[in-house]
Motif scaffolding. Structure first.
Motif, PDB file in Angstrom:
ATOM      1  N   LYS A  86       0.758  -0.947   0.027  1.00  0.00           N
ATOM      2  CA  LYS A  86       0.026  -0.085   0.007  1.00  0.00           C
ATOM      3  C   LYS A  86       1.039   1.239  -0.071  1.00  0.00           C
ATOM      4  N   ALA A  87       1.035   1.856  -0.996  1.00  0.00           N
ATOM      5  CA  ALA A  87       2.040   3.028  -1.089  1.00  0.00           C
ATOM      6  C   ALA A  87       1.519   4.040  -0.444  1.00  0.00           C
ATOM      7  N   MET A  88       2.834   4.580   0.395  1.00  0.00           N
ATOM      8  CA  MET A  88       2.452   5.652   1.305  1.00  0.00           C
ATOM      9  C   MET A  88       2.726   6.940   0.764  1.00  0.00           C
ATOM     10  N   PRO A  89       2.216   8.154   1.350  1.00  0.00           N
ATOM     11  CA  PRO A  89       2.533   9.493   0.855  1.00  0.00           C
ATOM     12  C   PRO A  89       4.055   9.823   1.609  1.00  0.00           C
ATOM     13  N   ALA A  90       4.864  10.700   0.848  1.00  0.00           N
ATOM     14  CA  ALA A  90       6.232  11.064   1.286  1.00  0.00           C
ATOM     15  C   ALA A  90       7.235  10.026   1.277  1.00  0.00           C
ATOM     16  N   GLN A  91       6.784   8.792   0.665  1.00  0.00           N
ATOM     17  CA  GLN A  91       7.785   7.654   0.469  1.00  0.00           C
ATOM     18  C   GLN A  91       7.813   7.003  -0.867  1.00  0.00           C
ATOM     19  N   ALA A  92       8.013   7.766  -1.544  1.00  0.00           N
ATOM     20  CA  ALA A  92       8.381   7.477  -3.192  1.00  0.00           C
ATOM     21  C   ALA A  92       9.217   6.277  -3.410  1.00  0.00           C
ATOM     22  N   SER A  93      10.477   6.918  -2.920  1.00  0.00           N
ATOM     23  CA  SER A  93      11.632   5.980  -3.239  1.00  0.00           C
ATOM     24  C   SER A  93      11.453   4.609  -2.201  1.00  0.00           C
ATOM     25  N   TYR A  94      11.075   4.755  -1.030  1.00  0.00           N
ATOM     26  CA  TYR A  94      10.695   3.610  -0.183  1.00  0.00           C
ATOM     27  C   TYR A  94       9.599   2.485  -0.692  1.00  0.00           C
ATOM     28  N   SER A  95       8.559   3.089  -1.091  1.00  0.00           N
ATOM     29  CA  SER A  95       7.353   2.422  -1.717  1.00  0.00           C
ATOM     30  C   SER A  95       7.746   1.593  -2.964  1.00  0.00           C
ATOM     31  N   ALA A  96       8.784   2.423  -3.692  1.00  0.00           N
ATOM     32  CA  ALA A  96       8.997   1.877  -5.121  1.00  0.00           C
ATOM     33  C   ALA A  96       9.937   0.631  -4.826  1.00  0.00           C
ATOM     34  N   SER A  97      10.865   1.023  -3.842  1.00  0.00           N
ATOM     35  CA  SER A  97      11.830  -0.018  -3.606  1.00  0.00           C
ATOM     36  C   SER A  97      11.223  -1.388  -2.980  1.00  0.00           C
ATOM     37  N   LYS A  98      10.046  -1.111  -1.961  1.00  0.00           N
ATOM     38  CA  LYS A  98       9.641  -2.124  -1.315  1.00  0.00           C
ATOM     39  C   LYS A  98       8.461  -2.789  -2.221  1.00  0.00           C
TER      40      LYS A  98
END
Length: 266
Positions: free
Chosen positions: A161-173
């Motif tokens: 579940k992609a989270m706001p302010a976490q573009a790089s983290y969500s993309a990696s996960k």
């Protein structure tokens, strides 16, 4: 008799938090540990305290206090030559490799269009590319094990579940899910199972001592609730229990195991 007597586990990110807890509990159950950690600042844009060389040394002491054997080396998971060397050294010392726990990772915060190039690239390079390098360094040793083995990759609820302010983290996960699914299909016929674990808040310095996280929760709180208000933060043992289950569940591969207090369902 321990649950993992005579087995060998390769764990990344052992200096503290989840990685340390996995190492201690595997050792308590009779496993030998091959462990790595940068044990120092990995990037200059993280807003939580990095693991230290003292943390790394303490993990070694704690594992040995459980009666466990450990080969621990300080280095970066982005360094393929380093990981390849450590995996080979560990297998030479302990004679085999049974399980891999790809745990190391970093987090940075910022809106998609405001992240610096380094904030995006570093997180993807550590979390996703670094984990692929962990698999590349260790899978050849797992393939030599006639009993098969397991790989457990620590993703995140942000990989579901992609989270706001976490573009790089969500993309990696999210990327780790694709990596795990591919490896599970390739390695299933070799008796090696590959699964991902998806935590939400965990009782670690990365999880609870990140100053940017508090600001994000204040601004984007509508995206961060869970279903268990009475249990807002998972314990380290909650995560290790999941890793143990996946290391022993002979019928489970390609699974995405949520330890998220129901957050991904909100």
């Amino acid at each position: 008799m321990g649950q993992f007597d005579g087995q060998v586990v390769y764990i990344t990110g052992i200096a503290r938090g989840q990685g340390r807890n996995h190492a201690i509990r595997f050792a308590r159950e009779g496993a030998s540990i091959i462990g790595i950690d940068a044990a120092g600042p990995v990037v200059d844009h993280a807003t939580y305290p990095p693991a230290t060389a003292d943390d790394f040394a303490e993990t070694i002491t704690l594992v040995e206090a459980e009666g466990g054997q450990i080969l621990a080396r300080q280095g970066d998971i982005r360094d393929l030559a380093f990981q390849t060397e450590v995996a080979a050294e560990g297998v030479e010392r302990f004679g085999r490799l049974d399980h891999v726990v790809a745990n190391a990772g970093i987090l940075t915060w910022g809106l998609t269009w405001e992240l610096s190039e380094e904030q995006f690239s570093d997180v993807v390079d550590v979390n996703l590319v670094g984990t692929w390098k962990t698999l590349k360094a260790t899978i050849p040793h797992l393939l030599k094990n006639k009993d098969g083995g397991s790989i457990t990759i620590m993703s995140s609820v942000a990989g579901l579940k992609a989270m706001p302010a976490q573009a790089s983290y969500s993309a990696s996960k999210f990327g780790l899910r694709g990596l795990a699914q591919t490896a599970a299909k390739e390695l299933g016929p070799k008796r090696i199972r590959v699964n991902t674990v998806h935590p939400y808040a965990v009782n670690t310095k990365m999880g609870l001592n990140d100053t940017s996280a508090m600001k994000a929760f204040e601004e984007w709180g509508m995206h961060f609730p869970s279903l268990l208000g009475h249990y807002p933060v998972a314990s380290l043992d909650d995560l290790t229990d999941a890793v143990f289950y996946l290391a022993t569940a002979k019928a489970v591969t390609g699974a995405e195991f949520q330890i998220d207090m129901g957050h991904s369902k909100v």
